[in-house]
Motif scaffolding. Structure first.
Motif, PDB file in Angstrom:
ATOM      1  N   LEU A  75      81.116  65.123  49.062  1.00  0.00           N
ATOM      2  CA  LEU A  75      81.932  64.868  50.314  1.00  0.00           C
ATOM      3  C   LEU A  75      81.758  63.507  51.223  1.00  0.00           C
ATOM      4  O   LEU A  75      82.613  63.098  51.502  1.00  0.00           O
ATOM      5  N   GLY A  76      80.500  62.988  51.175  1.00  0.00           N
ATOM      6  CA  GLY A  76      80.383  61.942  51.525  1.00  0.00           C
ATOM      7  C   GLY A  76      81.171  60.692  50.954  1.00  0.00           C
ATOM      8  O   GLY A  76      81.950  60.166  51.612  1.00  0.00           O
ATOM      9  N   ASN A  77      81.171  60.809  49.542  1.00  0.00           N
ATOM     10  CA  ASN A  77      81.953  59.766  49.025  1.00  0.00           C
ATOM     11  C   ASN A  77      83.664  60.126  49.016  1.00  0.00           C
ATOM     12  O   ASN A  77      84.316  59.272  49.352  1.00  0.00           O
ATOM     13  N   LEU A  78      83.835  61.398  49.153  1.00  0.00           N
ATOM     14  CA  LEU A  78      85.331  61.727  49.262  1.00  0.00           C
ATOM     15  C   LEU A  78      85.705  61.347  50.688  1.00  0.00           C
ATOM     16  O   LEU A  78      86.734  60.496  50.951  1.00  0.00           O
ATOM     17  N   LEU A  79      84.908  61.544  51.629  1.00  0.00           N
ATOM     18  CA  LEU A  79      85.450  61.205  53.109  1.00  0.00           C
ATOM     19  C   LEU A  79      85.561  59.727  53.168  1.00  0.00           C
ATOM     20  O   LEU A  79      86.703  59.241  53.803  1.00  0.00           O
ATOM     21  N   ARG A  80      84.592  58.758  52.664  1.00  0.00           N
ATOM     22  CA  ARG A  80      84.874  57.315  52.589  1.00  0.00           C
ATOM     23  C   ARG A  80      86.364  56.833  51.945  1.00  0.00           C
ATOM     24  O   ARG A  80      86.909  56.169  52.255  1.00  0.00           O
TER      25      ARG A  80
ATOM     26  N   ALA B 101      79.737  81.472  55.806  1.00  0.00           N
ATOM     27  CA  ALA B 101      79.868  81.009  54.559  1.00  0.00           C
ATOM     28  C   ALA B 101      78.822  80.103  54.084  1.00  0.00           C
ATOM     29  O   ALA B 101      78.120  79.391  54.877  1.00  0.00           O
ATOM     30  N   PRO B 102      78.612  80.315  52.607  1.00  0.00           N
ATOM     31  CA  PRO B 102      77.554  79.590  52.065  1.00  0.00           C
ATOM     32  C   PRO B 102      77.583  77.874  52.481  1.00  0.00           C
ATOM     33  O   PRO B 102      76.613  77.348  52.900  1.00  0.00           O
ATOM     34  N   GLY B 103      78.688  77.383  52.444  1.00  0.00           N
ATOM     35  CA  GLY B 103      78.868  75.890  52.730  1.00  0.00           C
ATOM     36  C   GLY B 103      79.216  75.330  54.081  1.00  0.00           C
ATOM     37  O   GLY B 103      79.337  74.265  54.182  1.00  0.00           O
ATOM     38  N   ALA B 104      79.224  76.600  55.050  1.00  0.00           N
ATOM     39  CA  ALA B 104      79.662  75.968  56.409  1.00  0.00           C
ATOM     40  C   ALA B 104      78.628  75.049  56.811  1.00  0.00           C
ATOM     41  O   ALA B 104      79.098  74.176  57.478  1.00  0.00           O
ATOM     42  N   GLY B 105      77.207  75.178  56.693  1.00  0.00           N
ATOM     43  CA  GLY B 105      76.421  74.209  57.376  1.00  0.00           C
ATOM     44  C   GLY B 105      76.585  72.858  56.486  1.00  0.00           C
ATOM     45  O   GLY B 105      76.385  71.860  57.404  1.00  0.00           O
ATOM     46  N   LEU B 106      76.794  72.809  55.352  1.00  0.00           N
ATOM     47  CA  LEU B 106      76.965  71.413  54.803  1.00  0.00           C
ATOM     48  C   LEU B 106      78.221  70.689  55.522  1.00  0.00           C
ATOM     49  O   LEU B 106      78.052  69.507  55.936  1.00  0.00           O
ATOM     50  N   PHE B 107      79.293  71.475  55.793  1.00  0.00           N
ATOM     51  CA  PHE B 107      80.360  70.799  56.529  1.00  0.00           C
ATOM     52  C   PHE B 107      80.008  70.456  57.889  1.00  0.00           C
ATOM     53  O   PHE B 107      80.253  69.314  58.242  1.00  0.00           O
ATOM     54  N   ARG B 108      79.282  71.186  58.594  1.00  0.00           N
ATOM     55  CA  ARG B 108      78.673  70.735  59.987  1.00  0.00           C
ATOM     56  C   ARG B 108      77.860  69.542  60.048  1.00  0.00           C
ATOM     57  O   ARG B 108      77.901  68.749  60.840  1.00  0.00           O
TER      58      ARG B 108
END
Length: 179
Positions: A132-137, A155-162
């Motif tokens: 996600l970091g690479n994709l955002l850049r 959801a399992p990935g919600a914390g990652l996005f936050r």
């Protein structure tokens, strides 16, 4: 493990489909419409056998066909979205699917994370954060104004996005109507 991203194309369908199926089997995307009708095939869930009605089988088959068509469109080069394979192209460890649209409020093109999947055994190793970091850049450097994701709070990935700065829009709720 590599978090390299590779833009998927129609030649990647055979590598992508098992990942998409695994994503669904793990309940990470909305399941097919369910029916209360009796009859049909039997599926095994854990140690219990569960009857699947013919209507549910038909709905699941229709959903699978629609999903396959949607994947083909994305892999075929539509400007409305892309799919990236994660990891080695010949043996990917996951994928992320994005769709694109225009936002007057944001002043330009925005993206939406439609699906993000990593093989279960590789989660919790920082690969999702790196992807996600690479994709955002990369998306920012190509002029995207925002990237959004719809997820349930637990959801399992919600914390990652936050952790990566995604926030709920104050006072907003997404309303959807199937057409």
């Amino acid at each position: 493990m590599s978090a390299a991203l590779h833009l998927a194309n129609s030649d990647d369908m055979d590598r992508l489909l098992p990942l998409v199926d695994a994503c669904r089997q793990e309940g990470m995307t909305p399941p097919a419409a369910k029916s209360a009708a009796d009859g049909g095939a039997v599926a095994v869930a854990g140690n219990a056998a569960v009857k699947i009605s013919p209507r549910v089988q038909a709905a699941e088959a229709a959903e699978a066909e629609a999903r396959h068509e949607a994947l083909l469109e994305l892999l075929g080069g539509t400007p409305l979205g892309v799919i990236y394979l994660i990891g080695p192209r010949r043996s990917p460890i996951g994928y992320i699917a994005l769709s694109f649209g225009h936002s007057i409020a944001r002043g330009g093109i925005i993206g939406s994370v439609e699906e993000f999947y990593l093989r279960r055994a590789l989660r919790g190793r920082g690969i999702g954060t790196e992807v996600l970091g690479n994709l955002l850049r990369a998306l920012s450097s190509h002029g995207l104004r925002a990237l959004r994701v719809e997820t349930e709070a637990d959801a399992p990935g919600a914390g990652l996005f936050r952790r990566l700065g995604f926030r709920e829009a104050a006072g907003q709720r997404v309303l959807t109507r199937a057409l």
